[in-house]
Scaffold this active site. Structure first.
Site, PDB file in Angstrom:
ATOM      1  N   SER A   1       0.869  -1.183   0.000  1.00 56.93           N
ATOM      2  CA  SER A   1       0.000   0.000   0.000  1.00 56.93           C
ATOM      3  C   SER A   1       0.897   1.221   0.000  1.00 56.93           C
ATOM      4  O   SER A   1       2.053   1.145   0.467  1.00 56.93           O
ATOM      5  CB  SER A   1      -0.860  -0.003   1.265  1.00 56.93           C
ATOM      6  OG  SER A   1      -1.480   1.249   1.444  1.00 56.93           O
TER       7      SER A   1
ATOM      8  N   TYR B   1      -1.229  -1.127  10.793  1.00 51.90           N
ATOM      9  CA  TYR B   1      -1.467  -1.366   9.358  1.00 51.90           C
ATOM     10  C   TYR B   1      -0.339  -0.768   8.519  1.00 51.90           C
ATOM     11  O   TYR B   1       0.230  -1.441   7.650  1.00 51.90           O
ATOM     12  CB  TYR B   1      -2.817  -0.767   8.936  1.00 51.90           C
ATOM     13  CG  TYR B   1      -3.075  -0.949   7.457  1.00 51.90           C
ATOM     14  CD1 TYR B   1      -3.344  -2.209   6.931  1.00 51.90           C
ATOM     15  CD2 TYR B   1      -3.007   0.127   6.577  1.00 51.90           C
ATOM     16  CE1 TYR B   1      -3.554  -2.383   5.563  1.00 51.90           C
ATOM     17  CE2 TYR B   1      -3.226  -0.040   5.213  1.00 51.90           C
ATOM     18  CZ  TYR B   1      -3.499  -1.303   4.715  1.00 51.90           C
ATOM     19  OH  TYR B   1      -3.693  -1.474   3.367  1.00 51.90           O
TER      20      TYR B   1
END
Ligand code: NAP
Length: 258
Positions: free
Chosen positions: A137, A150
């Site tokens: 990401s 995350y």
């Protein structure tokens, strides 16, 4: 026909990757927890004359990746392309987050991805052919207050994948790290950050567009691919801006707005 194993294929990016591989005549092994959704996806994709095998598994439950590997080995299914896509995020301050959320993210985003790579890569190297794509990401390029775990898991995925890509160069096997930015899928709702500035105000990308970028990146054997020019620019800017400023901006885009 080559076979692609896609984790997290019941929805979102994984489902879109599955459609692209089926379109280009790849057999598929699709993995996610929801067996019913996987069955629907399989029925849809079999219409394209490809073989689709579904395996409903929770990849956070050890020793699931090994179980998956053993099952495919016992059925003589060779995986030519591994797409480590399954992942999730959880929004909130670390101190208030449940252990399930904290360690679930590490288990799925890091451990399952690493284990599947560990299991399938040696077979690809022995065949001198194969492709692995790890879905990271743009979150992996900076610290992420309010989603600290995350962001950190995705930093691991980027670092791990780029190092592996270097180790396997000239082997016939490629390792691609794919970095989407905010994308319209079920991700934000599950993470609890669908009210965040990044999703509500700055705007998320269309899932089909993003998946196509990832598909092209893995098929071209690119090392690192960032979806979207604006995401690429942001990722570059984090390399030169002061770390404290980068971290503050990262928090600002994660904050919920009305
Ligand atoms: N959407 C974004 O804004 C965005 C941005 C950057 C990166 N990403 C990354 O893109 C990847 C795909 O996410 P997405 O946006 O497509 O999210 P999504 O729509 O929530 O899809 C996640 C997929 O992973 C599966 N999954 C979740 N937990 C699992 C588990 N424990 N075991 C096995 N499968 C599991 C889900 O299926 P089941 O629920 O059926 O298990 C689903 O198929 C993730 O790695 C995510 O971090 C997303």
């Amino acid at each position: 026909m080559a076979t692609a194993l896609i984790t997290g294929a019941s929805s979102g990016l994984g489902y879109e990757f599955a459609k692209l591989f089926a379109r280009d005549h790849h057999n598929l092994v699709l993995v996610a927890r929801s067996g019913d959704k996987l069955a629907q996806v399989a029925a849809e994709l079999r219409a394209q004359n490809v073989t689709v095998k579904t395996i409903a598994l929770d990849l956070t439950a050890t020793p699931t990746p090994k179980f998956l590997f053993d099952q495919l080995q016992s059925e003589s299914v060779a995986v030519d392309i591994l797409i480590n896509n399954a992942g999730f995020g959880a929004f909130g301050e670390f101190a208030q987050m449940s252990n399930d959320e904290i360690f679930g993210q590490i288990q799925l985003n890091i451990i399952a991805l690493t284990e599947l790579t560990r299991l399938f890569l040696p077979l690809m190297l022995a065949r001198r052919s194969g492709r692995i794509m790890n879905v990271a990401s743009t979150a992996g390029f900076q610290p992420g207050p309010l989603m600290a775990v995350y962001y950190a898991t995705k930093a691991y995925v980027i670092s791990f994948s780029e190092a592996l890509a270097n180790e396997v160069r000239n082997s016939g096997v490629t390792v691609t790290c794919f970095c989407p930015g905010a994308t319209h899928t079920g991700f934000a709702k599950r993470a609890g950050n669908d009210k965040s500035r990044v999703f509500k105000q700055l705007g998320a990308m269309n899932v089909e567009r993003v998946a196509l970028d990832g598909y092209r990146a893995v098929m071209e054997g690119r090392g690192l691919a960032i979806s979207g020019v604006h995401n690429w620019l942001v990722a570059q800017s984090t390399r030169f801006a002061p770390r404290k400023m980068v971290t503050a901006i990262s928090r600002w885009i994660s904050e919920p707005i009305q």
